[in-house]
Design an enzyme around this catalytic site. Sequence first.
Site, PDB file in Angstrom:
ATOM      1  N   SER A   8      50.282  42.722  15.630  1.00  0.00           N
ATOM      2  CA  SER A   8      50.197  42.588  14.209  1.00  0.00           C
ATOM      3  C   SER A   8      50.299  40.918  13.808  1.00  0.00           C
ATOM      4  CB  SER A   8      51.382  43.347  13.755  1.00  0.00           C
ATOM      5  OG  SER A   8      51.722  42.976  12.402  1.00  0.00           O
ATOM      6  N   ASP A  35      48.722  43.573   8.330  1.00  0.00           N
ATOM      7  CA  ASP A  35      49.533  44.600   7.237  1.00  0.00           C
ATOM      8  C   ASP A  35      49.648  44.184   5.911  1.00  0.00           C
ATOM      9  OD1 ASP A  35      51.633  44.660  10.279  1.00  0.00           O
ATOM     10  OD2 ASP A  35      50.905  46.317   9.278  1.00  0.00           O
ATOM     11  N   GLY A 145      58.484  44.051   9.710  1.00  0.00           N
ATOM     12  CA  GLY A 145      58.552  44.003  11.081  1.00  0.00           C
ATOM     13  C   GLY A 145      59.875  43.977  11.574  1.00  0.00           C
ATOM     14  N   GLY A 146      60.071  44.070  13.017  1.00  0.00           N
ATOM     15  CA  GLY A 146      61.449  43.768  13.559  1.00  0.00           C
ATOM     16  C   GLY A 146      62.306  45.096  13.328  1.00  0.00           C
ATOM     17  N   ASP A 176      53.025  52.199  15.830  1.00  0.00           N
ATOM     18  CA  ASP A 176      53.202  51.187  15.255  1.00  0.00           C
ATOM     19  C   ASP A 176      54.517  51.113  14.671  1.00  0.00           C
ATOM     20  OD1 ASP A 176      51.625  49.481  12.025  1.00  0.00           O
ATOM     21  OD2 ASP A 176      53.213  48.905  13.420  1.00  0.00           O
ATOM     22  N   GLY A 177      55.420  50.092  15.157  1.00  0.00           N
ATOM     23  CA  GLY A 177      56.694  49.702  14.596  1.00  0.00           C
ATOM     24  C   GLY A 177      57.713  49.737  15.947  1.00  0.00           C
TER      25      GLY A 177
HETATM   26  C1  DX5 Z   1      55.585  48.127   9.158  1.00  0.00           C
HETATM   27  C2  DX5 Z   1      54.800  47.169  10.255  1.00  0.00           C
HETATM   28  C3  DX5 Z   1      55.108  46.614  11.365  1.00  0.00           C
HETATM   29  C4  DX5 Z   1      54.323  45.567  12.088  1.00  0.00           C
HETATM   30  C5  DX5 Z   1      54.835  45.712  13.671  1.00  0.00           C
HETATM   31  O1  DX5 Z   1      55.195  48.260   8.136  1.00  0.00           O
HETATM   32  O2  DX5 Z   1      53.320  47.797   9.995  1.00  0.00           O
HETATM   33  O3  DX5 Z   1      55.457  47.964  12.220  1.00  0.00           O
HETATM   34  O4  DX5 Z   1      53.087  46.052  12.207  1.00  0.00           O
HETATM   35  O5  DX5 Z   1      56.100  45.226  13.536  1.00  0.00           O
HETATM   36  P1  DX5 Z   1      57.029  45.227  14.604  1.00  0.00           P
HETATM   37  O6  DX5 Z   1      56.239  45.242  16.023  1.00  0.00           O
HETATM   38  O7  DX5 Z   1      57.775  43.908  14.822  1.00  0.00           O
HETATM   39  O8  DX5 Z   1      58.151  46.426  14.708  1.00  0.00           O
END
Ligand code: DX5
Length: 230
Positions: A8, A35, A145-146, A176-177
């Site tokens: 991402s 995103d 994120g995070g 994702d996440g």
């Molecule tokens: C949330 C985002 C995140 C991102 C990845 O809306 O979609 O999930 O892409 O973030 P990490 O890998 O930091 O959880």
Amino acid sequence: MDPKIVPSTLPADFANLGRDCQALERAGADRLQWDVMDGTYVPNLTFGPDVIAACRQVCELPFEVHVMADRPEDLLERYVKEAGCEVVICHPETLAMPHRTYQQIKDWDAKVGVALSPATPLAHVEDVMDLIDMILIMTVNPGFGGQSYLTSMEPKITRARLMIEASGRDIDLEVDGGIGPDTIAGAAAAGADVFISGSALWRYPSFAEGIDDLRERARAATAGGVDSAS
Ligand code: DX5
């Protein structure tokens, strides 16, 4: 299918997005995920099509766009035709007529992804399996994120895998996440084959080390090897 690692760009250096895209390309990423957030559907605001189009000029990797925006229909064509995104991923709750939007995306020769937030049921894809190219199971609530990976989503990942197998179609199962070294094995063992990583990837000493490590952990988990806590 060999696991795909898709960074991402959310944690990227927004003052040097093109540079980070090129570094991720050199590091062996399979695709990049943008995103897109509108500050309404999720309380965050990120990339418009012009920003992604600028990075399109300096990076050869396939782009996918994860659209976290209310009523995004009027913008989607720009992400395909101007920003060069090959996959368009929408949350069905944000679309007035999801089936029509998915048909429209295919008419633009792009691929269709359906993003399911943690409380959004798989029922949203049951009747469109003939149209879609990807199911994205969110393992966090969208917006930032995070966040911490929701292990509780793993049964949903497995149910999605069974739906894909029953459909007989080549549909990516993306998560994702919170995907990182301690969580990717669980997601892979549950049935995912495409992995979005943001903050965890940026924590590795290098993008290449991170992408290689995550891909190896996913491979080992599906080969029944790695201990997910290792
Ligand atoms: C949330 C985002 C995140 C991102 C990845 O809306 O979609 O999930 O892409 O973030 P990490 O890998 O930091 O959880």
